[in-house]
Design an enzyme around this catalytic site. Structure first.
Site, PDB file in Angstrom:
ATOM      1  N   PHE A   1      53.266  28.137  47.505  1.00 50.18           N
ATOM      2  CA  PHE A   1      52.724  29.044  46.491  1.00 50.18           C
ATOM      3  C   PHE A   1      53.822  30.003  46.052  1.00 50.18           C
ATOM      4  CE2 PHE A   1      48.558  30.468  44.819  1.00 50.18           C
ATOM      5  CZ  PHE A   1      47.847  29.298  44.956  1.00 50.18           C
TER       6      PHE A   1
ATOM      7  N   GLN B   1      48.304  42.270  37.281  1.00 54.64           N
ATOM      8  CA  GLN B   1      48.974  40.974  37.331  1.00 54.64           C
ATOM      9  C   GLN B   1      48.506  40.040  36.223  1.00 54.64           C
ATOM     10  OE1 GLN B   1      48.329  38.025  40.822  1.00 54.64           O
ATOM     11  NE2 GLN B   1      50.453  38.700  40.868  1.00 54.64           N
TER      12      GLN B   1
ATOM     13  N   HIS C   1      48.430  36.224  35.400  1.00 53.72           N
ATOM     14  CA  HIS C   1      48.633  34.916  36.028  1.00 53.72           C
ATOM     15  C   HIS C   1      49.294  34.022  34.989  1.00 53.72           C
ATOM     16  CE1 HIS C   1      48.072  31.173  38.101  1.00 53.72           C
ATOM     17  NE2 HIS C   1      47.525  31.784  39.127  1.00 53.72           N
TER      18      HIS C   1
ATOM     19  N   LEU D   1      41.323  30.075  34.604  1.00 48.85           N
ATOM     20  CA  LEU D   1      42.511  29.923  35.435  1.00 48.85           C
ATOM     21  C   LEU D   1      42.784  28.489  35.855  1.00 48.85           C
ATOM     22  CD1 LEU D   1      44.613  31.645  37.174  1.00 48.85           C
ATOM     23  CD2 LEU D   1      43.141  31.041  39.071  1.00 48.85           C
TER      24      LEU D   1
ATOM     25  N   GLU E   1      47.802  28.435  40.809  1.00 50.46           N
ATOM     26  CA  GLU E   1      49.226  28.292  41.102  1.00 50.46           C
ATOM     27  C   GLU E   1      49.446  27.081  42.014  1.00 50.46           C
ATOM     28  OE1 GLU E   1      51.455  32.085  41.355  1.00 50.46           O
ATOM     29  OE2 GLU E   1      51.579  31.505  43.446  1.00 50.46           O
TER      30      GLU E   1
ATOM     31  N   ARG F   1      54.514  35.771  40.341  1.00 52.87           N
ATOM     32  CA  ARG F   1      53.804  35.673  39.065  1.00 52.87           C
ATOM     33  C   ARG F   1      54.357  36.571  37.971  1.00 52.87           C
ATOM     34  NH1 ARG F   1      47.795  35.232  41.750  1.00 52.87           N
ATOM     35  NH2 ARG F   1      48.147  33.104  42.465  1.00 52.87           N
TER      36      ARG F   1
ATOM     37  N   HIS G   1      44.712  38.869  35.457  1.00 53.60           N
ATOM     38  CA  HIS G   1      44.150  38.172  36.601  1.00 53.60           C
ATOM     39  C   HIS G   1      43.744  39.102  37.734  1.00 53.60           C
ATOM     40  CE1 HIS G   1      43.602  34.848  39.363  1.00 53.60           C
ATOM     41  NE2 HIS G   1      44.550  35.272  40.169  1.00 53.60           N
TER      42      HIS G   1
ATOM     43  N   ARG H   1      51.255  41.229  43.297  1.00 53.36           N
ATOM     44  CA  ARG H   1      50.699  40.501  44.452  1.00 53.36           C
ATOM     45  C   ARG H   1      51.218  39.061  44.490  1.00 53.36           C
ATOM     46  NH1 ARG H   1      46.241  36.938  45.182  1.00 53.36           N
ATOM     47  NH2 ARG H   1      45.548  37.172  43.028  1.00 53.36           N
TER      48      ARG H   1
HETATM   49  C1  LIG Z   1      39.909  32.618  38.983  1.00 50.41           C
HETATM   50  C2  LIG Z   1      40.498  33.318  40.173  1.00 50.41           C
HETATM   51  C3  LIG Z   1      41.172  32.590  41.155  1.00 50.41           C
HETATM   52  C4  LIG Z   1      41.727  33.235  42.256  1.00 50.41           C
HETATM   53  N1  LIG Z   1      42.375  32.495  43.218  1.00 50.41           N
HETATM   54  C5  LIG Z   1      42.868  33.111  44.315  1.00 50.41           C
HETATM   55  C6  LIG Z   1      43.466  32.366  45.367  1.00 50.41           C
HETATM   56  O1  LIG Z   1      43.519  31.141  45.346  1.00 50.41           O
HETATM   57  N2  LIG Z   1      43.956  33.034  46.435  1.00 50.41           N
HETATM   58  C7  LIG Z   1      43.889  34.403  46.526  1.00 50.41           C
HETATM   59  O2  LIG Z   1      44.343  34.958  47.516  1.00 50.41           O
HETATM   60  N3  LIG Z   1      43.299  35.135  45.542  1.00 50.41           N
HETATM   61  C8  LIG Z   1      42.784  34.518  44.452  1.00 50.41           C
HETATM   62  N4  LIG Z   1      42.190  35.273  43.475  1.00 50.41           N
HETATM   63  C9  LIG Z   1      41.962  36.692  43.696  1.00 50.41           C
HETATM   64  C10 LIG Z   1      40.793  36.881  44.644  1.00 50.41           C
HETATM   65  O3  LIG Z   1      39.899  35.816  44.521  1.00 50.41           O
HETATM   66  C11 LIG Z   1      40.046  38.177  44.384  1.00 50.41           C
HETATM   67  O4  LIG Z   1      40.941  39.246  44.370  1.00 50.41           O
HETATM   68  C12 LIG Z   1      39.031  38.405  45.487  1.00 50.41           C
HETATM   69  O5  LIG Z   1      38.203  37.278  45.642  1.00 50.41           O
HETATM   70  C13 LIG Z   1      38.171  39.621  45.266  1.00 50.41           C
HETATM   71  O6  LIG Z   1      37.255  39.699  46.333  1.00 50.41           O
HETATM   72  P1  LIG Z   1      36.403  41.006  46.585  1.00 50.41           P
HETATM   73  O7  LIG Z   1      35.640  40.803  47.829  1.00 50.41           O
HETATM   74  O8  LIG Z   1      37.268  42.197  46.508  1.00 50.41           O
HETATM   75  O9  LIG Z   1      35.431  41.073  45.333  1.00 50.41           O
HETATM   76  P2  LIG Z   1      34.522  39.987  44.591  1.00 50.41           P
HETATM   77  O10 LIG Z   1      34.546  38.659  45.206  1.00 50.41           O
HETATM   78  O11 LIG Z   1      34.883  40.101  43.149  1.00 50.41           O
HETATM   79  O12 LIG Z   1      33.076  40.570  44.825  1.00 50.41           O
HETATM   80  C14 LIG Z   1      32.672  41.803  44.274  1.00 50.41           C
HETATM   81  C15 LIG Z   1      31.255  42.054  44.716  1.00 50.41           C
HETATM   82  O13 LIG Z   1      30.867  43.366  44.332  1.00 50.41           O
HETATM   83  C16 LIG Z   1      29.583  43.326  43.758  1.00 50.41           C
HETATM   84  N5  LIG Z   1      29.475  44.496  42.885  1.00 50.41           N
HETATM   85  C17 LIG Z   1      30.355  44.952  41.969  1.00 50.41           C
HETATM   86  N6  LIG Z   1      29.879  46.057  41.383  1.00 50.41           N
HETATM   87  C18 LIG Z   1      28.684  46.321  41.960  1.00 50.41           C
HETATM   88  C19 LIG Z   1      27.702  47.313  41.778  1.00 50.41           C
HETATM   89  N7  LIG Z   1      27.840  48.284  40.875  1.00 50.41           N
HETATM   90  N8  LIG Z   1      26.576  47.260  42.532  1.00 50.41           N
HETATM   91  C20 LIG Z   1      26.379  46.269  43.439  1.00 50.41           C
HETATM   92  N9  LIG Z   1      27.292  45.301  43.637  1.00 50.41           N
HETATM   93  C21 LIG Z   1      28.424  45.329  42.905  1.00 50.41           C
HETATM   94  C22 LIG Z   1      29.514  41.991  43.067  1.00 50.41           C
HETATM   95  O14 LIG Z   1      28.189  41.586  42.871  1.00 50.41           O
HETATM   96  C23 LIG Z   1      30.232  41.104  44.087  1.00 50.41           C
HETATM   97  O15 LIG Z   1      29.335  40.705  45.087  1.00 50.41           O
HETATM   98  C24 LIG Z   1      41.623  34.631  42.372  1.00 50.41           C
HETATM   99  C25 LIG Z   1      40.948  35.364  41.405  1.00 50.41           C
HETATM  100  C26 LIG Z   1      40.415  34.722  40.306  1.00 50.41           C
HETATM  101  C27 LIG Z   1      39.740  35.557  39.252  1.00 50.41           C
END
Ligand SMILES: Cc1cc2nc3c(=O)[nH]c(=O)nc-3n(C[C@H](O)[C@H](O)[C@H](O)COP(=O)(O)OP(=O)(O)OC[C@H]3O[C@@H](n4cnc5c(N)ncnc54)[C@H](O)[C@@H]3O)c2cc1C
Length: 614
Positions: free
Chosen positions: A134, A255, A257, A267, A270, A301, A368, A413
C-alpha cells in the site's frame, strides 16, 4: 415514553418531562471505532448505549476496501519500526511520534484479535493472513514497498464491521439505531455529562446521561462536492464538540485519494496499485516513475494526487478535456482482478462503464479523509489547552476514529492506517473508560445542568417555527462549492483568503434555514437541516486553519510557499522552524491557537524531520 413534543417545546423547557436515559458510557457512532470500543465496555459488564444515525453495519467503515495495516511480515520481512518510520514520514512530521509508536506496536496484536473474533481475512497458502503493498508502506526505511495491508479481498471494512457487530450482539451492547445525537452536554466546570438526541422514527428528543461520553462519529468528507465519503459523513461529532467550546485540531489537512472514479467520486482502492495497477497519462506513460522513482505508484496519497494534478495541468490528461488520468489494471489478468479486487471490477462497470480487465478506468484525486479532528491523547481522552497545559483533560469526554485527532496521521494519512487507528484507539479508549467508570465514578451521575436542553431546543425550535428561509440543501451545496474551489489539491494564499471570506459570508444563510415539512415521524428533512450546521462548523475550521498556515506540509500544498527550485510535488516548502505545531480552531470568534508537535516517541529515538522523497 415522556418526550418533548417539538410543536410545544420552548427554549427553556424544563427537562423533567423529557426522558433521561442513564448509561455508564454513551458512544455516539456505530462504525469500526465505536463498535471496537463498545465491545470492550460490554465485555467488562458496563451498561453501554451506542447511538447511530444508520444501522451500524451501514456506517462508512463498511466501504473501506484495501486493508488494515500491521507489520505481520507474512509475505516479506517487516517490523513495527519500519511501520513507525513510514507513518512519521508519510505524515510529513506533523504526527505525534508517541501516538504513532503506540499504534504501530499495537497493530499486530489488534489484527490477531480481529482474526480470533472470526474476521474473514484472505489467506496465503500457508494459512497466514494475506497482505498487499500500500502507498508509503516500505521495508527497511523506504528502500522498497512492503506488503503490510491485511486484506479481505477489497471488502476489508465490510468484513471488519460485520465481525464487530456480531461480537457486540453476543455481548449485549444496546444499540439506538437512527437516533441522532444533537448536542454535547457540559456543566459549568466543562465536564461532559452526555448528549441530547432525537429519535428519527418518532421525532422524540431524549437526554442520554453518561459517566463517559465517547464520540466515534466518523469523517466529514461531505463538506466537499466531490467525495468518496458516504452521505452521512457530515461531521456531526465535530460540530457538536466545537459548538460546546472544544477546539478542532489540524483541520487544514484533508486527504485527496488519487483514484476516485472521474465524475462519480466513488473510490477505487489503493489496493489496485498494491496489486500492481499503474496510473497512466494520455500517452500511456506510467508517469509516477518520474515523480517517485523508488515507490512509484505506491508513494503516499498527497504525493500521488499532486503528481496527477501536475500531469493534468501540463496538458497530459486523458479524455476530450484532458481532465483525468487513467488507472490501468488490464495487465493483472481477469483472475487476479476477480479474486483480489471484485468490488473494483463492479465499480468500474457501474460508475465508469468500463470493463477494467480490458480497459483502464478514468480517475481523479477526490476528497477522502480528514487528518484533523477532536484533539485527544492515546487513551482517547479529549484534551484542550488550559493555562500552561496544552493537553488538559476534558472530564468524561472521549473521541476515537476519524472524528478524532490523536494525532497519528499528521499532515497526510497512509492508507490502511485508519482502520488500524479505529481498532487500536477503540480498544485503548474502551480500557480507559472501564477504569474511569469503575474506579472513579462508582454509581454516581454528575447532576445535569438546568439548561440541559437549551441549545438543542433553540436549534429545533428555529426550524420548527420557521415560516420562510433557505432550503437546507441549497446552503449545503453553497458550502461544498466554496470548499471545492478554495481548499483543493493545490492551494494559493489568495484562493484560501477568498475562501475564508466566502465561507464566513454564508453564516446568515446557515442561520436562516427553513423547514417546510414540520411533521415528526421520520422527518429526514429535519435531520438534514440539523446536519448543515455541523457541515458549516467543519468547513469554517478547515478554511480558516488552512489560510493561516503559511507553508506546505503533507496534504496542505500552497503554491506560494514552494521554495525556489522545488519540484512541484515534493520539495514542498515545509517550514519546520515555524510550523512544527498543531492548529487548534475555536468556533467562538474563529480563534486559532497552536500547540507543539510531540516529537518524542515512547521508547525509541525520534525520527528527525528530513525532505520527503519516495
Ligand atoms: C470509500 C472508503 C474506503 C476506505 N478504505 C480504507 C481502507 O481500506 N483502509 C483504511 O485504513 N481506511 C480506509 N478508509 C478510511 C476509513 O474507512 C474511515 O476513516 C473509518 O472507517 C472511519 O471509521 P469511524 O469509526 O471513525 O466512523 P464511521 O465508520 O464513519 O462511523 C461513524 C458512525 O457515527 C454515526 N454518527 C455520526 N453522526 C452521528 C450522530 N449525530 N448521531 C448518532 N450517530 C452518528 C454514524 O451513524 C456511524 O455509525 C476508507 C474510507 C472510505 C470513505
Amino acid at each position: 415514553m415522556a418526550a418533548t413534543d417539538l410543536n410545544k417545546s420552548t427554549p427553556n423547557q424544563d427537562f423533567t418531562n423529557i426522558e433521561i436515559l442513564n448509561f455508564d458510557a454513551v458512544i455516539v457512532g456505530g462504525g469500526g471505532s465505536g463498535m471496537r470500543a463498545s465491545l470492550q465496555l460490554a465485555e467488562a459488564g458496563l451498561k453501554v448505549a451506542v447511538l447511530t444515525k444508520v444501522f451500524p453495519t451501514r456506517s462508512h467503515t463498511v466501504a473501506a476496501q484495501g486493508g488494515i495495516g500491521a507489520s505481520l511480515g507474512n509475505m516479506q520481512e517487516d517490523n513495527w519500526h519500519y511501520h513507525f518510520y513510514d507513518t512519521v514520514k508519510g505524515g510529513d512530521w506533523l504526527g505525534d511520534q508517541d501516538a504513532i509508536e503506540f499504534m504501530c506496536r499495537e497493530a499486530p496484536k489488534v489484527v490477531y484479535e480481529l482474526e480470533h473474533m472470526g474476521m474473514p481475512f484472505d489467506r496465503n497458502e500457508d494459512g497466514t493472513i494475506y497482505q498487499r503493498p500500500f502507498g508509503g508502506h516500505s521495508a527497511n526505511y523506504g528502500e522498497k514497498a512492503v506488503p503490510r495491508a491485511c486484506a479481505a479481498a477489497d471488502r476489508t471494512g465490510h468484513a471488519l464491521l460485520h465481525t464487530l457487530y456480531q461480537k457486540n450482539l453476543e455481548l449485549g451492547t444496546q444499540f439506538f439505531v437512527e437516533w441522532i445525537a444533537l448536542d454535547l452536554i457540559r456543566n459549568e466546570a466543562g465536564d461532559v455529562l452526555g448528549v441530547t438526541a432525537i429519535d428519527q422514527e418518532t421525532g422524540n428528543v431524549a437526554v442520554f446521561q453518561a459517566k463517559a461520553t465517547l464520540f466515534a462519529t466518523g469523517g466529514a468528507g461531505r463538506i466537499f462536492r466531490a467525495s468518496t465519503n458516504a452521505y452521512i459523513n457530515t461531521g456531526d461529532g465535530l460540530g457538536m464538540a466545537s459548538r460546546a467550546g472544544i477546539p478542532l485540531q489540524d483541520m487544514e489537512f484533508w486527504q485527496f485519494h488519487p483514484t476516485g472514479v472521474a465524475g462519480a467520486g466513488v473510490l477505487l482502492t489503493e489496493g489496485c496499485r498494491g496489486e500492481g495497477g499503474v496510473l497512466r497519462n494520455k500517452s500511456g506513460e506510467p508517469f509516477m516513475e518520474r515523480y517517485a522513482p523508488t515507490l512509484k505508484d505506491l508513494a503516499p496519497r498527497d504525493f500521488v494526487s499532486r503528481s496527477m494534478d501536475q500531469e493534468i495541468k501540463e496538458g497530459r490528461g486523458c479524455g476530450p478535456n484532458g481532465d483525468y488520468v487513467v488507472l490501468d489494471l488490464t495487465h493483472l489478468g481477469a483472475d487476479t482482478i476477480m479474486k483480489r479486487l471484485p468490488s473494483v471490477f463492479e465499480i468500474g462497470k457501474k460508475f465508469a462503464n468500463v470493463d477494467c480487465t480490458k480497459e483502464p478506468i478514468p480517475v481523479v484525486p477526490t476528497i477522502h479523509y480528514q487528518m484533523g479532528g477532536i484533539p485527544t491523547n492515546i487513551h482517547g481522552q479529549v484534551v484542550v489547552p488550559k493555562g500552561d497545559n496544552p493537553t488538559e483533560i476534558v472530564k468524561g469526554f472521549y473521541a476515537i476514529g476519524e472524528c478524532s485527532c490523536v494525532s497519528v496521521h499528521g499532515a497526510n494519512r497512509l492508507g490502511t492506517n485508519s482502520l488500524l487507528d479505529l481498532v487500536v484507539f477503540g480498544k485503548a479508549a474502551g480500557e480507559h473508560i472501564i477504569d474511569y467508570v469503575t474506579k472513579h465514578h462508582g454509581d454516581d451521575y454528575a447532576p445535569l445542568p438546568n439548561a440541559v436542553l437549551e441549545n438543542t431546543n433553540r436549534r429545533l425550535n428555529a426550524l420548527q417555527n420557521s415560516a420562510a428561509g433557505e432550503n437546507a440543501q441549497d446552503v449545503a451545496d453553497a458550502i461544498r462549492e466554496v470548499m471545492q474551489q478554495h481548499a483543493g489539491v493545490f492551494r494559493t494564499q489568495k484562493l484560501m483568503d477568498e475562501g475564508v471570506k466566502q465561507i464566513l459570508a454564508l453564516a446568515p444563510r446557515v442561520k436562516n434555514l427553513h423547514l417546510k415539512d414540520k411533521s415528526k415521524v421520520f422527518n429526514t428533512a429535519r435531520i438534514e437541516a440539523l446536519e448543515v450546521e455541523n457541515l458549516y462548523e467543519v468547513a469554517k475550521a478547515t478554511m480558516i486553519s488552512a489560510a493561516a498556515r503559511t507553508e506546505c506540509r503533507g496534504a496542505h500544498t500552497v503554491v506560494d510557499y514552494e521554495l525556489p527550485g522545488d519540484h512541484p510535488t515534493y520539495a514542498n516548502g515545509r517550514r519546520d522552524d515555524e510550523w512544527m505545531k498543531h492548529t487548534l480552531w475555536y468556533s467562538v470568534d474563529n480563534r486559532l491557537e497552536y500547540k507543539p508537535v510531540r516529537q518524542k516517541p515512547l521508547t525509541v529515538d525520534e525520527i528527525p524531520p528530513k525532505p520527503r522523497t519516495f
